[in-house]
Scaffold this motif. Structure first.
Motif, PDB file in Angstrom:
ATOM      1  N   HIS A 270       0.820  -1.214   0.000  1.00  0.00           N
ATOM      2  CA  HIS A 270       0.000   0.000   0.000  1.00  0.00           C
ATOM      3  C   HIS A 270       0.855   1.266   0.000  1.00  0.00           C
ATOM      4  CE1 HIS A 270      -2.808  -3.080   1.670  1.00  0.00           C
ATOM      5  NE2 HIS A 270      -3.668  -2.438   0.890  1.00  0.00           N
ATOM      6  N   LEU A 271       2.137   1.111   0.273  1.00  0.00           N
ATOM      7  CA  LEU A 271       3.037   2.264   0.312  1.00  0.00           C
ATOM      8  C   LEU A 271       3.700   2.540  -1.034  1.00  0.00           C
ATOM      9  CD1 LEU A 271       4.880   1.696   3.725  1.00  0.00           C
ATOM     10  CD2 LEU A 271       2.935   3.189   3.253  1.00  0.00           C
ATOM     11  N   ILE A 272       3.418   1.710  -2.026  1.00  0.00           N
ATOM     12  CA  ILE A 272       4.098   1.835  -3.317  1.00  0.00           C
ATOM     13  C   ILE A 272       3.334   2.792  -4.237  1.00  0.00           C
ATOM     14  CG2 ILE A 272       4.939   0.610  -5.351  1.00  0.00           C
ATOM     15  CD1 ILE A 272       5.288  -1.856  -3.596  1.00  0.00           C
ATOM     16  N   ARG A 277       7.848   3.533  -6.328  1.00  0.00           N
ATOM     17  CA  ARG A 277       8.536   4.295  -5.289  1.00  0.00           C
ATOM     18  C   ARG A 277       7.757   4.200  -3.978  1.00  0.00           C
ATOM     19  NH1 ARG A 277       9.299   9.974  -8.379  1.00  0.00           N
ATOM     20  NH2 ARG A 277      10.765  10.488  -6.695  1.00  0.00           N
ATOM     21  N   ILE A 278       8.465   4.302  -2.868  1.00  0.00           N
ATOM     22  CA  ILE A 278       7.857   4.168  -1.545  1.00  0.00           C
ATOM     23  C   ILE A 278       7.347   5.534  -1.073  1.00  0.00           C
ATOM     24  CG2 ILE A 278       8.233   3.445   0.844  1.00  0.00           C
ATOM     25  CD1 ILE A 278      10.626   1.795  -0.185  1.00  0.00           C
ATOM     26  N   LYS A 279       6.083   5.575  -0.662  1.00  0.00           N
ATOM     27  CA  LYS A 279       5.504   6.822  -0.162  1.00  0.00           C
ATOM     28  C   LYS A 279       6.101   7.171   1.203  1.00  0.00           C
ATOM     29  CE  LYS A 279       1.004   5.987  -2.352  1.00  0.00           C
ATOM     30  NZ  LYS A 279      -0.438   5.734  -2.086  1.00  0.00           N
ATOM     31  N   TYR A 287       5.107   5.724   5.676  1.00  0.00           N
ATOM     32  CA  TYR A 287       3.851   5.829   6.421  1.00  0.00           C
ATOM     33  C   TYR A 287       3.588   4.559   7.221  1.00  0.00           C
ATOM     34  CZ  TYR A 287       2.734  10.109   3.903  1.00  0.00           C
ATOM     35  OH  TYR A 287       2.758  11.393   3.413  1.00  0.00           O
ATOM     36  N   GLY A 288       3.249   4.747   8.500  1.00  0.00           N
ATOM     37  CA  GLY A 288       2.952   3.611   9.362  1.00  0.00           C
ATOM     38  C   GLY A 288       4.160   3.055  10.083  1.00  0.00           C
TER      39      GLY A 288
END
Length: 424
Positions: A270-272, A277-279, A287-288
């Motif tokens: 979910h971060l991609i 790329r990583i959010k 995040y998280g």
């Protein structure tokens, strides 16, 4: 604080150096290579202008005098965030804080034929493979009478009109003009064609309009055929097919049209973001996760001035590393009441070289544009300063001087494995 940094590129190395010998940190730097690669000069390795060792620097040597940084050459297999653990091919490493600085790799956009036949240039090894292929094609061409095969071997297609594509096109055009006719007098280099394909309507689209116009003018002056609004549909190893149905016969396609983040296994899907790329938030944290950070090409951050993410260039990675270094020091000094810094990218400008005495430079503050010889000198001076190691700077400078005054590159070496006969 046990800090693990994955990746010894511009961002990861900058962070490790910032925290080297700082009290309160135990740092492990992990990379699959044992050297730092100076990516902006890959194209000069590929075109025989520089030796690979001139733009590579041993990571262990960087930290000879560091008491708290240790390097491990390993491939990361998985990140287990719930256990604060990184799994590699040489074992497991526990961390208090983790920084992902794995950079980016070539994006072929799922086209298997391109993966099989086109050549990327995202590492020193790939640059050397490209040099081998480039020179080997001419060796093959002088030993055949098949005119169609000769045409395929001498035609070169570069896909992508960004800085990498523009710099490669210009360097190969300089080789065609000054070097190759002397090396291969048997070949008619008036028939050699260099094509630069760009899907958009201009080269160097991320730079100013003046730079786009100047770069195209310089390339065409060097004899490069620039095809804008041209999308490559397929390549079978002998012929490329464009979206409009046109074809070009070639045995060499260089892919410089896209990159994607190198995301290790274990990162939450979910971060991609777009571009793999990583959010991350404004403090470069994923995040998280309060103790996992990402920087550079693999990271995707939105800030007011950059609502669609930052450009995937070295200055972004290095400035993110500075922000994280300051924040980690604040975290480690638990008594500190200093607020955590938010990252703000300071765009100092962009530049690209096109060929001998030809380059373009954009500066945002004050808003300036340079082109031609002056821009070329600025480009060379800045890149020379950024290379790691006095010895490397010296050899690069000497190579550039030699190439400039002799109109020659003396590194046109073809290395290949020799088959040995088995003996009883």
């Amino acid at each position: 604080m046990k800090l693990i940094i994955i990746g010894g590129g511009f961002g990861g190395l900058r962070l490790a150096r910032n925290l080297s010998n700082k009290p309160g940190f135990e740092i492990t730097l992990i990379d699959k290579f044992n050297f730092h690669q100076f990516q902006p000069l890959f194209y000069q390795v590929a075109t025989a202008g520089l030796d690979a060792s001139n733009i590579s620097f041993p990571l262990r040597k960087v930290f000879h005098y560091s008491k708290n940084v240790r390097f491990r050459m390993a491939e990361v297999q998985q990140i287990i965030a719930t256990e604060n653990k990184v799994v590699t091919n040489i074992g497991e490493f526990n961390y208090d804080a983790l920084v992902i600085a794995t950079g980016a790799d070539t994006n072929f956009f799922g086209n298997k034929n391109l993966m099989d036949h086109a050549l990327p240039m995202k590492s020193t090894l790939e640059a050397l493979q490209l040099r081998y292929k480039l020179l080997q094609n001419f060796e093959t061409a002088i030993n055949t009478n098949d005119q169609k095969l000769i045409e395929q071997l001498m035609n070169i297609v570069i896909v992508g009109g960004g800085p990498t594509g523009v710099e490669l096109s210009g360097a190969i055009a300089d080789m065609k003009k000054y070097v190759l006719p002397k090396d291969y007098p048997e070949l008619d280099f008036t028939k050699m064609k260099i094509f630069l394909l760009e899907g958009g309507n201009k080269t160097l689209a991320t730079m100013s309009e003046k730079s786009s116009v100047d770069s195209r003018k310089y390339l065409e002056k060097l004899g490069v055929t620039v095809l804008t609004n041209s999308l490559l549909k397929d390549y079978d190893g002998e012929k490329i097919t464009l979206q409009d149905g046109k074809t070009i016969d070639t045995k060499l396609v260089i892919w410089a049209a896209g990159i994607k983040g190198n995301i290790p296994e274990g990162v939450d899907k979910h971060l991609i973001a777009k571009g793999n790329r990583i959010k991350i938030d404004r403090q470069c944290k994923t995040y998280g996760n309060d103790n996992i950070f990402a920087i550079g090409d693999v990271a995707y951050m939105e800030e007011p001035a950059w609502p669609n993410g930052h450009p995937q260039v070295a200055p972004v990675a290095m400035q993110m590393a500075d922000t994280i270094a300051n924040n980690l020091r604040s975290i480690e000094m638990k008594s500190s009441k200093k607020a955590m810094e938010e990252f703000v990218y300071n765009d100092k400008g962009s530049m690209a070289t096109v060929g001998r005495n030809l380059a373009v430079v954009d500066m945002p503050k004050p808003k300036l544009h340079f082109s031609g010889f002056l821009a070329w000198m600025i480009w060379m001076g800045l890149h020379l300063m950024l290379i790691l190691g006095v010895k490397n700077r010296f050899f690069v400078f000497c190579n550039w001087l030699y190439n400039y005054f002799t109109y020659d590159q003396n590194l046109r070496l073809i290395f290949k494995e020799v088959n040995k006969k088995k003996t009883d």
